[in-house]
Write a protein that holds these residues in place. Structure first.
Motif, PDB file in Angstrom:
ATOM      1  N   ASP A 101       1.778   6.559  -6.959  1.00  0.00           N
ATOM      2  CA  ASP A 101       0.699   7.461  -7.350  1.00  0.00           C
ATOM      3  C   ASP A 101       1.139   8.914  -7.263  1.00  0.00           C
ATOM      4  OD1 ASP A 101      -1.084   5.421  -7.852  1.00  0.00           O
ATOM      5  OD2 ASP A 101      -2.030   5.526  -5.879  1.00  0.00           O
ATOM      6  N   GLN A 102       1.959   9.238  -6.269  1.00  0.00           N
ATOM      7  CA  GLN A 102       2.372  10.615  -6.030  1.00  0.00           C
ATOM      8  C   GLN A 102       3.576  11.042  -6.850  1.00  0.00           C
ATOM      9  OE1 GLN A 102       3.006  10.595  -1.808  1.00  0.00           O
ATOM     10  NE2 GLN A 102       0.823  10.591  -1.347  1.00  0.00           N
TER      11      GLN A 102
ATOM     12  N   THR B  52       1.066   4.052  -2.990  1.00  0.00           N
ATOM     13  CA  THR B  52       0.818   5.450  -2.653  1.00  0.00           C
ATOM     14  C   THR B  52       1.967   6.313  -3.154  1.00  0.00           C
ATOM     15  OG1 THR B  52      -0.500   4.858  -0.729  1.00  0.00           O
ATOM     16  CG2 THR B  52       0.438   7.078  -0.761  1.00  0.00           C
ATOM     17  N   SER B  53       3.193   5.835  -2.949  1.00  0.00           N
ATOM     18  CA  SER B  53       4.374   6.559  -3.421  1.00  0.00           C
ATOM     19  C   SER B  53       4.370   6.679  -4.939  1.00  0.00           C
ATOM     20  CB  SER B  53       5.636   5.842  -2.945  1.00  0.00           C
ATOM     21  OG  SER B  53       6.779   6.435  -3.503  1.00  0.00           O
TER      22      SER B  53
ATOM     23  N   ASP C 118       0.826  -1.212   0.000  1.00  0.00           N
ATOM     24  CA  ASP C 118       0.000   0.000   0.000  1.00  0.00           C
ATOM     25  C   ASP C 118       0.858   1.259   0.000  1.00  0.00           C
ATOM     26  OD1 ASP C 118      -2.321  -1.486  -0.021  1.00  0.00           O
ATOM     27  OD2 ASP C 118      -2.740  -1.217   2.128  1.00  0.00           O
ATOM     28  N   SER C 119       1.904   1.254   0.813  1.00  0.00           N
ATOM     29  CA  SER C 119       2.804   2.402   0.882  1.00  0.00           C
ATOM     30  C   SER C 119       3.527   2.601  -0.449  1.00  0.00           C
ATOM     31  CB  SER C 119       3.809   2.178   2.012  1.00  0.00           C
ATOM     32  OG  SER C 119       4.603   3.302   2.219  1.00  0.00           O
TER      33      SER C 119
ATOM     34  N   ARG D 135      -4.011  -1.660 -10.790  1.00  0.00           N
ATOM     35  CA  ARG D 135      -3.003  -2.125  -9.848  1.00  0.00           C
ATOM     36  C   ARG D 135      -3.124  -3.637  -9.691  1.00  0.00           C
ATOM     37  NH1 ARG D 135      -0.926   2.127 -10.551  1.00  0.00           N
ATOM     38  NH2 ARG D 135      -0.885   3.863  -9.126  1.00  0.00           N
TER      39      ARG D 135
END
Length: 170
Positions: free
Chosen positions: A32-33, A29-30, A25-26, A45
């Protein structure tokens, strides 16, 4: 203070663990950013079930690092094997992620060294290949990885799954 980490190769049964879920998940998230290329070519995903299946069938190898003192997830490296007649066995680094609070502790380098040693010990696979762009080129050059882009003259193409139906099979 130097951080100490524990490293391990994950089995398919561990994919549903909190540790792996938190790291994946982390990581997403990284991405995506920060990773416009990944976001442009990725229509969806992979699921944890996809990850579990890939590990179970030995198509993907996942290694994780946790902080020794707390067992907090710190990073991951994922790779797969390839074999060709001209280069032998190679480990392709598909994913490398260090949780932001652990960056600067050389954890990425430690993950790479641990995973590649494991792949060499298990599969006699001593070379690694990665597809890299942006800031990661400098990172791997700092680790003294040889950039063979100019020498090999290979191109890397990505074809989204939605385009498969457009390919004419004869």
């Amino acid at each position: 203070m130097t951080k100490c980490f524990e490293f391990k190769k994950c089995s398919a049964s561990e994919v549903s663990s909190t540790l792996i879920r938190e790291l994946v998940d982390s990581y997403f998230t990284s991405l995506d950013q920060t990773d416009e290329t990944f976001n442009q070519i990725s229509e969806s995903r992979p699921s944890l079930e996809d990850l579990r299946h890939s590990i179970e069938t030995n198509n993907y190898f996942l290694f994780v690092a946790t902080e020794n003192s707390s067992q907090i997830p710190a990073g991951l490296i994922g790779l797969h094997l390839s074999y060709s007649t001209f280069s032998g066995c190679q480990s392709y680094i598909a994913d490398l992620f260090v949780v932001p609070k652990f960056r600067g502790a050389k954890l990425g380098e430690q993950l790479i060294r641990f995973a590649l040693k494991q792949m060499n010990d298990l599969y006699k696979c001593a070379n690694f290949v990665l597809f890299s762009g942006g800031n990661s080129v400098k990172y791997f050059e700092k680790l003294e990885a040889e950039n063979v882009t100019e020498v090999e003259e290979f191109e890397h193409f990505v074809m989204p799954e939605t385009h498969f139906s457009k390919i004419q099979m004869t």
